[in-house]
Write a protein that holds these residues in place. Sequence first.
Motif, PDB file in Angstrom:
ATOM      1  N   HIS A   1      -4.385  -1.940   5.419  1.00 59.61           N
ATOM      2  CA  HIS A   1      -4.319  -1.310   4.390  1.00 59.61           C
ATOM      3  C   HIS A   1      -3.198   0.031   4.136  1.00 59.61           C
TER       4      HIS A   1
ATOM      5  N   TRP B   1       0.701  -1.162   0.191  1.00 56.15           N
ATOM      6  CA  TRP B   1      -0.791  -0.079  -0.360  1.00 56.15           C
ATOM      7  C   TRP B   1       0.764   1.190  -0.021  1.00 56.15           C
TER       8      TRP B   1
ATOM      9  N   LYS C   1      -4.434   2.331   6.054  1.00 58.39           N
ATOM     10  CA  LYS C   1      -5.946   3.710   6.453  1.00 58.39           C
ATOM     11  C   LYS C   1      -5.640   3.868   7.780  1.00 58.39           C
TER      12      LYS C   1
END
Length: 695
Positions: free
Chosen positions: A404, A368, A406
Amino acid sequence: MEPLGTGDPLRLGPYRLLGVLGAGGMGKVYFGQDGSGATAAVKVLRPELAYDQNLAQRFVREAHMAQAVRSTGVARVLGAQTEGGRPWIATEFLTGPTLDQAVVAHGPVDEPTLRVLGKALSRTLMDIHAAGLIHRDLKPSNIVLTSAGPRVIDFGIARPEHGLTLTTTGQVPATPGYGAPEQVLGQRVGALADVFSLGAVLVFAVTGSQAFGGTHVAAVQYEVVHGTARLDRVPPQLAPLISSCLSKDPTHRPTPAQLATVFAPPRGAERIWRHGALATDIKRRERTIHQLTTVVRGTGSSVHGISRRRLITTLAVGATVLAAGGGTAAWWLRQREGPDLFALPPAAQSPDAPLSAASTKPSLTPLWGPIRAVGKNSDTPLPVRDVLIVGAPDGGLAAHDVVHGKRRWTAPEVNEAGGMLSLSDALIAAADEKGRLVTYVASSGEPRWTAPAAAKRVLAADDWSVYVITKDGRLRSVSRSDGKIRWTARIDTDLLTKLPPYGVAAQGRLLIATDVGKVVAVDTANGRMAWQLENQASFDRAALVPAVSGDTVLINGRTLTARSLSDGTERWAKSEVVEGKMQPSGPPLVRGGTVHTSQGPHAMSYSIEDGSEEWKSPKGYFIHSPVAVQGGAAFAINTRISGDRAAVWAMGLSRNEQVLTYFLAGNTGPWAITGSGNRVFIRDGASLLALPVFA
């Protein structure tokens, strides 16, 4: 603990039953108290099973087995009999977490604690074997950590040393990953099978992972019989000893008596049961039990305004785990003043990424990122289990999901330039804009305890304290158990330099390294100077970042030097010389018995024991680059490739070659690199990204 239900007995023998600690396939465990106020864990066979003669005999035999052991290291059996057709066993009630619960809550133990644990359990095995018994199921959940030390519980499948196996077709002879190979194969089992289990227990205690892994039970048992134990994160001084415990051939294993001698914990290490986060945890649970039993022995209506029923039935936020002598059960008790903010929450599970297959591509594709996520004053990204902590672009701290990327939570009130620390992989500690020491649950960002500390920067932490630099340049120790200031000291070096100092605390020493090349070691008990090192700075005065392995501290700078943690005596020093110029060493990274660093044109690996070279990278330009090691590769930042473009190089540790490259978007930095959970995290200026790891 749950209240008694319909069908639960009110009394068994001399014990008044107060609640249900837990239930399993064979029976229930009750919390009981006799007329004198003594507590017990009372285990009762289920009514429908009490008529099975074999099970009833096995149940009673467990009591006889445990009663035969005369040792302070086991839970004592207080009584056993058959009442109303149902056999019961009353064992000593032990207050404290089991070893597996303690590792989840507080993280893996350090080497001194491992030695204490190993010696205590070895002595307990000596006592069990002296009684002519084999425990046969030694595992983390059968070891309770009390204020008096570790205690072994559950003799459910213990047998006389020359007895036959208990197993029948289809049954697992012991807990997968902890039972010895001869148990897995259904062969005759001797006392040295418990030594194998002890070795597996100690691997788990110091690493947080089992010595033998697998995706299912059969795979784990296959590894036990045919595989090699995973000892890469075991302290190098103890790895050979623990490896011998895990020998496939029982005759090659040491005896418990030999182990008790060799573990040799350092002087004062037994204080682990009286000081630190684990001791605080145990004491809190002891207070809770005292409160409960005081209420029960009172009028039965209330004590200090808390009714007995409310006290027993309140199942709310908290973390009191009570270990009974035949199993464990978790229960929650809300005290009148609310939950204990200083109790460590359980650490989150680490979502390790699968190792990717070897790639034929010359470049790495990020898992990512890159994402704009890092503030200009942020420290190196800090991975803590399932999150990655950074100083945020808009100020404060931010936590990003490692899977990920986030953003998961923020703490905008934190001073971004004040550093950040992980406390037992469960909490994040930092300084806020008002100088307070603040903590947050790492996984969720939930605020926990706060302490007024006049802190400018958090420096280091151990099991007892968080160490900070105050706004007026002093050192301060803040207790992790209550947030109170333990001591404040002024040392003979400037702690308010432009480049912030870095520190590490271990084994009674706090090491502080400054940008003027001075390293100071102070006693963590009082802040007094223990030793100091001068003139360690490199020619460009880059950051000195000390790291600890056992009783050795590794310090970078003009050389990479290994020194005694207690008195600073130099053990070895290494450097690379190119065209007559000594190349500075980058921050050291300790992995097992190896330290990894960068030294000018190369990334290097040295044996911590004697400084011998173990690995050297292809030639590049790695000056001051940190090194990350994940999977079978070392990762470092080469700042000059073509056109002065910077890139991350992944280099195989088993061979001297560059494997993969990731070109960085920015060419000015600052750069940082760290690894965790089969991922490598890169800071590239204001950007953050995660790279995969190849097998």
